[in-house]
Design a protein around this motif. Structure first.
Motif, PDB file in Angstrom:
ATOM      1  N   MET A  58       0.761  -1.366  -0.063  1.00  0.00           N
ATOM      2  CA  MET A  58       0.027  -0.045   0.143  1.00  0.00           C
ATOM      3  C   MET A  58       0.912   1.279  -0.135  1.00  0.00           C
ATOM      4  O   MET A  58       1.855   1.248   0.803  1.00  0.00           O
ATOM      5  N   SER A  59       0.699   2.131  -0.845  1.00  0.00           N
ATOM      6  CA  SER A  59       1.484   3.369  -1.287  1.00  0.00           C
ATOM      7  C   SER A  59       0.622   4.672  -0.636  1.00  0.00           C
ATOM      8  O   SER A  59      -0.533   4.580  -0.424  1.00  0.00           O
ATOM      9  N   PRO A  75     -11.029   5.487 -14.527  1.00  0.00           N
ATOM     10  CA  PRO A  75     -10.246   4.184 -14.705  1.00  0.00           C
ATOM     11  C   PRO A  75      -9.303   3.833 -13.629  1.00  0.00           C
ATOM     12  O   PRO A  75      -8.722   4.895 -13.124  1.00  0.00           O
ATOM     13  N   LEU A  76      -9.164   2.425 -13.485  1.00  0.00           N
ATOM     14  CA  LEU A  76      -8.114   2.142 -12.478  1.00  0.00           C
ATOM     15  C   LEU A  76      -6.517   2.518 -12.718  1.00  0.00           C
ATOM     16  O   LEU A  76      -6.061   2.701 -11.877  1.00  0.00           O
ATOM     17  N   ASP A  77      -6.479   2.829 -14.280  1.00  0.00           N
ATOM     18  CA  ASP A  77      -5.157   3.237 -14.514  1.00  0.00           C
ATOM     19  C   ASP A  77      -4.664   4.736 -14.279  1.00  0.00           C
ATOM     20  O   ASP A  77      -3.803   5.189 -14.425  1.00  0.00           O
ATOM     21  N   ALA A 130     -11.710  -0.049  -3.477  1.00  0.00           N
ATOM     22  CA  ALA A 130     -11.959  -1.408  -3.998  1.00  0.00           C
ATOM     23  C   ALA A 130     -13.485  -1.904  -3.948  1.00  0.00           C
ATOM     24  O   ALA A 130     -13.874  -2.446  -5.052  1.00  0.00           O
ATOM     25  N   LEU A 131     -14.142  -1.522  -3.041  1.00  0.00           N
ATOM     26  CA  LEU A 131     -15.604  -1.991  -2.927  1.00  0.00           C
ATOM     27  C   LEU A 131     -16.359  -1.097  -4.108  1.00  0.00           C
ATOM     28  O   LEU A 131     -17.179  -1.541  -4.788  1.00  0.00           O
ATOM     29  N   ASP A 157      -6.723  -6.655  -2.933  1.00  0.00           N
ATOM     30  CA  ASP A 157      -5.292  -7.300  -3.328  1.00  0.00           C
ATOM     31  C   ASP A 157      -4.998  -7.046  -4.547  1.00  0.00           C
ATOM     32  O   ASP A 157      -3.821  -6.874  -5.142  1.00  0.00           O
ATOM     33  N   ASP A 158      -5.958  -6.677  -5.792  1.00  0.00           N
ATOM     34  CA  ASP A 158      -5.824  -6.548  -6.888  1.00  0.00           C
ATOM     35  C   ASP A 158      -5.626  -4.874  -7.168  1.00  0.00           C
ATOM     36  O   ASP A 158      -4.824  -4.447  -8.091  1.00  0.00           O
ATOM     37  N   LEU A 159      -6.175  -4.211  -6.337  1.00  0.00           N
ATOM     38  CA  LEU A 159      -6.087  -2.644  -6.301  1.00  0.00           C
ATOM     39  C   LEU A 159      -4.692  -2.293  -5.902  1.00  0.00           C
ATOM     40  O   LEU A 159      -4.063  -1.237  -6.617  1.00  0.00           O
ATOM     41  N   ILE A 160      -4.195  -2.856  -5.025  1.00  0.00           N
ATOM     42  CA  ILE A 160      -2.702  -2.383  -4.448  1.00  0.00           C
ATOM     43  C   ILE A 160      -1.639  -2.355  -5.470  1.00  0.00           C
ATOM     44  O   ILE A 160      -0.905  -1.388  -5.894  1.00  0.00           O
TER      45      ILE A 160
END
Length: 263
Positions: A9-10, A202-204, A238-239, A246-249
């Motif tokens: 985690m950052s 978006p996630l990126d 994440a929710l 664990d995929d978001l980190i």
């Protein structure tokens, strides 16, 4: 000192000196974060006269980086006469990877809007020269910042720190290729507009921050904040994005490395 914390985690935005002023044990904090396997940490600049003390803490955490800048709430009579030269010198330090925080703040207006805009323009010009990214602080000034951003090109993507939830601001930022950073206020019960913005980001393009010692996330709201509490913000994002923490980190880690131009 860390709650629900997971390796990697950052924290893309916090303030060492403000935490120290609230009598937090910074040495213990960095030691605890290191033991917990924390990732990249970014200490954001507010003023210029504490730079050497901020940099000192890099000896205590090997993935600690910095931004240099003058916060828009710092009045002009507090800027050093040669503030541009000092700012450029600090930005050239090898551990300084970003510029700011800078922007517009019409909530308190400790500094008149023309002075804030002049300071913002100075940060922008230095960013264009150095190709180091800007960290934007925007409070009660979304329309003004949208107009300002649309008028300019950017050699490197900026970030909207502590995103306030304005949909049009998010759209403009994404059009420019910016990152959007979410702080503990995304977890607040009355912050549905901030959570709703995650539907279009978006996630990126997502970063995660504490803005410590401010904005402690629910259920710690009202207390002094620190990077060890960032898991609550990760969990909320994440929710909302319907993915596992664990995929978001690693996605956020990749984004922060790209933003800071770290190999």
């Amino acid at each position: 000192m860390v709650d629900n914390f997971k390796m990697g985690m950052s924290d893309s935005h916090f303030h060492i000196m403000e935490m120290k002023r609230r009598e937090m044990d910074i040495e213990l904090l960095f030691r605890t974060l290191k033991d917990a396997g924390a990732g990249i940490l970014l200490d954001a600049g507010v003023q210029l006269d504490d730079f050497s003390e901020r940099i000192f803490w890099a000896d205590h955490y090997e993935q600690l980086y910095f931004a240099a800048g003058i916060h828009p709430n710092i009045p002009k009579n507090s800027w050093p006469d040669n503030f541009i030269e000092i700012l450029k010198e600090q930005i050239n330090h090898p551990l300084v990877k970003a510029i700011g925080e800078t922007g517009l703040d019409l909530f308190r207006e400790y500094s008149p809007l023309p002075d804030q805009k002049a300071l913002l323009n100075t940060h922008y010009e230095i960013s264009q020269e150095t190709e180091k990214p800007l960290i934007f602080h925007i409070r009660n000034a979304e329309d003004e910042m949208i107009h300002w951003i649309l008028e300019r090109d950017f050699k490197t993507p900026a970030v909207l720190h502590c995103f306030p939830g304005n949909k049009r601001l998010a759209e403009v930022a994404l059009e420019k290729g910016f990152y959007i950073s979410y702080a503990g206020n995304v977890t607040f019960k009355n912050a549905s507009d901030i959570r709703d913005s995650l539907k279009i980001v978006p996630l990126d393009r997502i970063l995660v921050e504490t803005d410590a010692p401010y904005l402690a996330p629910h259920p710690k709201r009202g207390r002094d904040n620190h990077p060890g509490l960032i898991a609550y913000t990760y969990e909320c994002i994440a929710l909302e994005k319907n993915i596992d923490v664990d995929d978001l980190i690693p996605r956020v880690d990749k984004n922060l490395k790209a933003f800071l131009k770290l190999s």
